[in-house]
Design a protein around this motif. Structure first.
Motif, mmCIF file in Angstrom:
data_model
loop_
_atom_site.group_PDB
_atom_site.id
_atom_site.type_symbol
_atom_site.label_atom_id
_atom_site.label_comp_id
_atom_site.label_asym_id
_atom_site.label_seq_id
_atom_site.Cartn_x
_atom_site.Cartn_y
_atom_site.Cartn_z
ATOM 1 N N SER A 100 0.829 -1.217 0.000
ATOM 2 C CA SER A 100 0.000 0.000 0.000
ATOM 3 C C SER A 100 0.860 1.262 0.000
ATOM 4 O O SER A 100 2.044 1.235 0.368
ATOM 5 N N ILE A 145 3.109 4.385 0.099
ATOM 6 C CA ILE A 145 4.488 4.726 -0.278
ATOM 7 C C ILE A 145 5.277 3.458 -0.640
ATOM 8 O O ILE A 145 6.036 3.447 -1.614
ATOM 9 N N ASP A 173 4.537 -7.537 3.645
ATOM 10 C CA ASP A 173 3.391 -6.833 4.242
ATOM 11 C C ASP A 173 2.581 -7.841 5.045
ATOM 12 O O ASP A 173 2.888 -9.035 5.050
ATOM 13 N N ASP A 216 3.836 -10.289 10.102
ATOM 14 C CA ASP A 216 3.424 -9.218 11.008
ATOM 15 C C ASP A 216 4.664 -8.671 11.710
ATOM 16 O O ASP A 216 5.204 -9.310 12.615
ATOM 17 N N LEU A 217 5.101 -7.493 11.288
ATOM 18 C CA LEU A 217 6.352 -6.932 11.801
ATOM 19 C C LEU A 217 6.206 -6.331 13.198
ATOM 20 O O LEU A 217 7.180 -5.839 13.760
ATOM 21 N N CYS A 242 9.284 0.627 5.115
ATOM 22 C CA CYS A 242 8.135 1.556 4.993
ATOM 23 C C CYS A 242 6.982 1.206 5.920
ATOM 24 O O CYS A 242 6.164 2.069 6.225
ATOM 25 N N TYR A 291 2.415 8.109 17.845
ATOM 26 C CA TYR A 291 2.928 8.107 16.466
ATOM 27 C C TYR A 291 4.202 8.948 16.330
ATOM 28 O O TYR A 291 5.244 8.457 15.901
ATOM 29 N N LYS A 330 8.202 7.767 15.639
ATOM 30 C CA LYS A 330 8.981 8.231 14.488
ATOM 31 C C LYS A 330 10.229 9.000 14.935
ATOM 32 O O LYS A 330 11.269 8.936 14.292
ATOM 33 N N GLY A 389 6.065 14.813 4.802
ATOM 34 C CA GLY A 389 4.937 15.603 5.303
ATOM 35 C C GLY A 389 3.672 14.802 5.041
ATOM 36 O O GLY A 389 3.672 13.576 5.200
ATOM 37 N N ILE A 420 1.228 12.851 2.835
ATOM 38 C CA ILE A 420 1.286 12.164 1.548
ATOM 39 C C ILE A 420 -0.076 11.509 1.309
ATOM 40 O O ILE A 420 -0.644 10.908 2.233
ATOM 41 N N THR A 471 -2.163 8.804 0.714
ATOM 42 C CA THR A 471 -2.143 7.326 0.728
ATOM 43 C C THR A 471 -3.364 6.878 1.536
ATOM 44 O O THR A 471 -4.018 7.713 2.185
ATOM 45 N N THR A 526 -3.765 8.457 5.046
ATOM 46 C CA THR A 526 -4.235 9.829 5.280
ATOM 47 C C THR A 526 -5.595 10.110 4.638
ATOM 48 O O THR A 526 -6.059 11.244 4.645
HETATM 49 N N1 LIG Z 1 1.045 9.080 4.343
HETATM 50 C C1 LIG Z 1 1.645 10.029 5.027
HETATM 51 O O1 LIG Z 1 1.231 11.196 5.056
HETATM 52 C C2 LIG Z 1 2.914 9.709 5.800
HETATM 53 C C3 LIG Z 1 3.626 10.777 6.359
HETATM 54 C C4 LIG Z 1 4.783 10.518 7.068
HETATM 55 C C5 LIG Z 1 5.219 9.218 7.222
HETATM 56 N N2 LIG Z 1 4.499 8.201 6.692
HETATM 57 C C6 LIG Z 1 4.999 6.841 6.904
HETATM 58 O O2 LIG Z 1 5.190 6.211 5.659
HETATM 59 C C7 LIG Z 1 5.062 4.801 5.813
HETATM 60 C C8 LIG Z 1 4.097 4.288 4.763
HETATM 61 O O3 LIG Z 1 2.821 4.866 5.031
HETATM 62 P P1 LIG Z 1 1.681 4.991 3.926
HETATM 63 O O4 LIG Z 1 1.191 6.362 3.973
HETATM 64 O O5 LIG Z 1 2.151 4.393 2.662
HETATM 65 O O6 LIG Z 1 0.557 4.090 4.626
HETATM 66 P P2 LIG Z 1 -0.284 2.840 4.118
HETATM 67 O O7 LIG Z 1 -1.246 2.556 5.206
HETATM 68 O O8 LIG Z 1 -0.799 3.065 2.758
HETATM 69 O O9 LIG Z 1 0.817 1.676 4.047
HETATM 70 C C9 LIG Z 1 1.401 1.133 5.184
HETATM 71 C C10 LIG Z 1 1.618 -0.356 4.963
HETATM 72 O O10 LIG Z 1 2.256 -0.892 6.133
HETATM 73 C C11 LIG Z 1 1.680 -2.159 6.376
HETATM 74 N N3 LIG Z 1 1.783 -2.558 7.772
HETATM 75 C C12 LIG Z 1 1.165 -1.982 8.844
HETATM 76 N N4 LIG Z 1 1.393 -2.703 9.949
HETATM 77 C C13 LIG Z 1 2.159 -3.755 9.571
HETATM 78 C C14 LIG Z 1 2.702 -4.876 10.266
HETATM 79 N N5 LIG Z 1 2.472 -5.063 11.577
HETATM 80 N N6 LIG Z 1 3.457 -5.759 9.583
HETATM 81 C C15 LIG Z 1 3.658 -5.599 8.246
HETATM 82 N N7 LIG Z 1 3.168 -4.585 7.537
HETATM 83 C C16 LIG Z 1 2.421 -3.678 8.191
HETATM 84 C C17 LIG Z 1 0.204 -1.978 6.010
HETATM 85 O O11 LIG Z 1 -0.429 -3.235 5.820
HETATM 86 C C18 LIG Z 1 0.296 -1.134 4.763
HETATM 87 O O12 LIG Z 1 0.352 -1.913 3.599
HETATM 88 C C19 LIG Z 1 4.601 4.589 7.248
HETATM 89 O O13 LIG Z 1 5.709 4.234 8.044
HETATM 90 C C20 LIG Z 1 4.054 5.938 7.648
HETATM 91 O O14 LIG Z 1 4.087 6.142 9.037
HETATM 92 C C21 LIG Z 1 3.365 8.406 5.985
#
Ligand SMILES: NC(=O)c1ccc[n+]([C@@H]2O[C@H](COP(=O)([O-])OP(=O)(O)OC[C@H]3O[C@@H](n4cnc5c(N)ncnc54)[C@H](O)[C@@H]3O)[C@@H](O)[C@H]2O)c1
Length: 258
Positions: free
Chosen positions: A11, A13, A32, A41-42, A69, A152, A156, A185, A187, A189, A192
């Protein structure tokens, strides 16, 4: 052709990065919860061990880059587990597989939310305490509506500090592995989606996370940066947290950092 391991590859990023690298002709081993090359499951030590075992098998024991990610943004204990222990466990668990690469690289995703005031106790426990004590503190925060949102940003900040603490050490810099982080910032996805569902919600979010440079970004923006940080071209970036945030770091921290 290089071999990349990307967690959270199903999913957002992680998915965009996986697609970009594959378009460029590289091999990607996606990890994932489900629907990836490796389902694990990480958030648990067992899940992380399963992941390392499965990636070792699928890669034949050698990879070129780790892109951590996977993450959650809910005000829950699971967020503490996956964002900090999941990411650190991914980096340390897969690092031995980088030994055979001519250009090994590693990166994790922090967040601009790492700039928000942390819960000091949780931050300290993440970095210097026992996992069970950090999880117990996260559970206290999760049960308190006033404090749960700090999980959160604290997870981070701890991840970014872990990277700065380790990047110049024997097992990373001395082994020729640039270890860095990106701090996005807002993003667009699935993470959000609800936060940006209405114009009003988006406006309120951008007041907390100002992005004067081009506003909310698509996942591909972060993917391109991750691709460069883990490419052969990145030979000397060490322990940096690269903000890809449209300006929020500059506005929030100003000249207190450089
Ligand atoms: N979207 C934003 O605005 C944003 C901003 C800053 C940082 N981030 C960070 O970027 C990264 C990616 O986020 P995203 O926006 O793509 O979110 P997303 O929810 O689209 O993707 C996150 C993925 O992580 C996987 N995941 C969650 N828990 C898990 C686990 N226990 N084991 C394995 N996989 C797991 C989910 O299944 C999902 O596919 C995250 O670390 C998030 O905190 C996102």
């Amino acid at each position: 052709m290089r071999t990349y391991v990307i967690t959270g590859a199903a999913s957002g990023i992680g998915k965009a990065t996986s697609e970009l690298l594959q378009e460029r002709g590289h091999a990607v081993i996606g990890v994932d919860l489900k629907g990836s090359d490796v389902d694990a499951d990480l958030s648990t030590a067992e899940g992380r061990a399963t992941m390392v075992e499965a990636v070792t098998e699928k890669s034949g024991g050698s990879i070129d880059a780790i892109i951590a990610c996977a993450g959650l943004s809910t005000p829950t204990v699971a967020t503490a587990k996956v964002n900090y222990y999941g990411a650190v466990g991914t980096l340390t668990g897969l690092r031995p597989l980088l030994a055979g690469s001519e250009a090994p690289r590693a990166v994790a995703i922090a967040s601009m939310a790492s700039l928000f005031p942390p819960d000091d106790e949780l931050l300290h426990l993440f970095l210097d305490g026992a996992e069970e004590d950090a999880i117990a503190r996260a559970a206290v925060l999760a049960a308190n509506d006033q404090l749960s949102a700090q999980i959160y940003g604290t997870s981070k900040r701890a991840l970014a500090l872990w990277i700065r603490r380790h990047a110049a050490r024997e097992e990373w810099a001395h082994a020729g592995i640039p270890l860095n982080a990106v701090a996005p910032g807002i993003i667009r996805t699935p993470m959000t989606k609800d936060l940006t569902a209405t114009e009003e919600a988006t406006k309120a979010l951008l007041e907390m996370v100002p992005m004067p440079l081009n506003g909310i970004a698509d996942a591909i923006v972060v993917a391109r940066l991750l691709a460069w940080l883990t490419s052969e071209e990145n030979t000397h970036l060490c322990g940096q947290v690269v903000f890809v945030d449209g300006g929020s770091d500059v506005i929030i921290r100003g000249e207190s950092t450089w």
